[in-house]
Design an enzyme around this catalytic site. Structure first.
Site, mmCIF file in Angstrom:
data_model
loop_
_atom_site.group_PDB
_atom_site.id
_atom_site.type_symbol
_atom_site.label_atom_id
_atom_site.label_comp_id
_atom_site.label_asym_id
_atom_site.label_seq_id
_atom_site.Cartn_x
_atom_site.Cartn_y
_atom_site.Cartn_z
ATOM 1 C CG ASP A 183 55.298 39.798 53.152
ATOM 2 O OD1 ASP A 183 56.480 40.203 53.235
ATOM 3 O OD2 ASP A 183 54.387 40.459 52.617
ATOM 4 N NE ARG A 209 42.456 38.498 52.216
ATOM 5 C CZ ARG A 209 43.441 37.903 51.576
ATOM 6 N NH1 ARG A 209 43.596 36.596 51.667
ATOM 7 N NH2 ARG A 209 44.285 38.596 50.844
ATOM 8 C CG ASP A 244 42.831 41.569 52.595
ATOM 9 O OD1 ASP A 244 41.594 41.571 52.419
ATOM 10 O OD2 ASP A 244 43.648 41.585 51.672
ATOM 11 C CB SER A 275 50.636 43.961 46.205
ATOM 12 O OG SER A 275 49.699 43.270 46.996
HETATM 13 N N1 ARG Z 1 41.360 46.372 47.662
HETATM 14 C C1 ARG Z 1 40.850 45.050 47.740
HETATM 15 C C2 ARG Z 1 40.105 44.819 49.014
HETATM 16 O O1 ARG Z 1 40.286 45.544 49.960
HETATM 17 C C3 ARG Z 1 41.915 43.989 47.513
HETATM 18 C C4 ARG Z 1 42.960 43.879 48.587
HETATM 19 C C5 ARG Z 1 44.136 42.986 48.249
HETATM 20 N N2 ARG Z 1 44.826 43.485 47.102
HETATM 21 C C6 ARG Z 1 46.012 43.130 46.670
HETATM 22 N N3 ARG Z 1 46.383 43.563 45.514
HETATM 23 N N4 ARG Z 1 46.819 42.353 47.336
HETATM 24 O O2 ARG Z 1 39.318 43.910 49.096
#
Ligand code: ARG
Length: 393
Positions: A13, A93, A122, A174
């Site tokens: 990506d 993040r 995110d 993912s």
């Molecule tokens: N659900 C989690 C959050 O909102 C992780 C998000 C990223 N997850 C991922 N498998 N890429 O903090």
């Protein structure tokens, strides 16, 4: 738009995003890759970024800052979203956002970009974080804008433009990973009734492969911070890494959770967080030895709120800062040792001690040594129960 700083992972990506931003907006693209614990090869990362047309790449190891400024406060807050998730991704993040804004200022860029999807949390955490530092920066989220609808289309695009992509087979999930834990979603996991396939977990062993004999870890805390493991002094980061390894070996720290995203949907996520599981357990236990009941019970209410703030992308806010001060207030007393047994998927506290302990054996004992004034108990009952006398129907 002249210059864009892109949060770059080296994945398909963000690699396509370099070229796409350059062509769509006619802007120079500078990549920024932050290491928060995932294993990456910096040379390969730089090569990939350049093949996609990046003019420059910043690669920075931010593990120490992550541990000190994000994990530490979250540990003190006992932060777990909806009582479970240790917030590894959510904590990473705002740190990335902070550095995106910093590099943008340094490079005199007018825009930042990220590879988050349009239906996740995110994007919120990164964009609110960036805006907290510089609301004037434009933000591009290619995944919300571009026309690609499948991975195959992106691969074709990369091939056509000579963008270097990893030859390794893409995971069917993912995954986001840092030292505080891993989050695994998508693919077959989207059916909430289906048990996760064995290959979904990669930090923790399944129970049929854990060592037969339990293993004890003693974690030493000084003023709230874990500083030693089985008597050996360690930096915060190396202690976390070691506990991930040990806990992982014993199958500790798996979670399978349906959670409520801020964007309104429920999603199923698997988490692996061996170190976070062990350190939360240890810190809570030690705090429980040195703090009084009222403080401990009220803190749970604030922990809940704090976890929401972190999850909802509200890191750089007055309330989060104020709550951090609250949680920090008595950490100097959180000094001592907690012994935890790792045993077939479990982490169980088996011992605790602290110079600040307010546990009193003399008051608790049922032996001859008892110093608790039982005669005072009768009067206590009279007054405590006074408002409710005769109230039972
Ligand atoms: N659900 C989690 C959050 O909102 C992780 C998000 C990223 N997850 C991922 N498998 N890429 O903090």
């Amino acid at each position: 738009m002249k210059k864009v700083i892109l949060a770059y992972s080296g994945g398909l990506d963000t690699s396509c995003a370099v070229k796409w931003i350059h062509d769509t907006y006619g802007a120079e693209v500078i990549c920024f890759s932050a290491f928060l614990g995932e294993v990456s090869n910096p040379k390969l990362l730089a090569k990939k970024a350049r093949s996609a047309g990046a003019s420059k790449i910043y690669i920075e190891d931010l593990k120490d800052e992550f541990a000190q400024d994000f994990i530490r406060p979250a540990l003190w807050a006992h932060a777990r979203y909806e009582g479970k998730y240790f917030l590894a991704t959510a904590l990473g993040r705002p740190l990335i956002a902070k550095h995106l804004a910093r590099i943008a200022a340094k490079e005199k860029a007018d825009c930042v970009a990220h590879g988050c999807t349009g239906k996740g949390n995110d994007q919120i955490r990164i964009e609110l974080g960036v805006k907290a530092f510089n609301p004037k920066l434009k933000i591009i989220a290619p995944l919300r804008e571009w026309a690609f609808t499948s991975r195959e289309e992106e691969i074709d695009y990369a091939k056509k433009h000579g963008i270097l992509i990893s030859a390794t087979k893409k995971s069917p999930y993912s995954i986001d990973k840092n030292i505080w834990g891993a989050a695994i979603e998508a693919g077959v996991l989207e059916d909430p009734w289906k048990e996760p396939p064995a290959d979904a977990y990669f930090m923790t062993r399944p129970l049929h492969r854990v060592p037969r004999n339990p293993f004890d870890v003693t974690i030493g805390f000084k003023a709230g911070l874990p500083v030693s493991l089985n008597g050996r002094q360690m930096t915060f980061v190396s202690l976390i890494e070691k506990l991930n390894e040990l806990g992982g070996r014993y199958g500790v720290g798996r979670l399978d959770q349906i959670e409520n995203r801020l964007v309104g949907i429920k999603s199923r996520e698997l988490y692996e967080a061996p170190a976070a599981t062990i350190l939360h357990l240890a810190h809570e236990e030690l705090e429980g030895m040195v703090m009084d009941r009222e403080f401990l019970h009220y803190k749970r209410v604030l922990s809940e709120k704090y976890s929401e703030l972190v999850y909802f992308g509200l890191w750089f806010t007055p309330l989060r800062e104020a709550l951090d001060r609250f949680f920090a207030t008595h950490q100097k007393n959180v000094t001592g040792e907690i012994r935890i047994k790792l045993d077939r998927g479990h982490a169980i506290v088996v011992g605790r001690r602290s110079p600040y302990s307010i546990y009193s054996e003399k008051l608790a004992t049922y032996s001859k040594k008892d110093e608790f004034d039982r005669t005072a108990a009768e009067g206590f009952m009279k007054i405590w129960g006074l408002p409710y006398e005769g109230k039972a129907k």
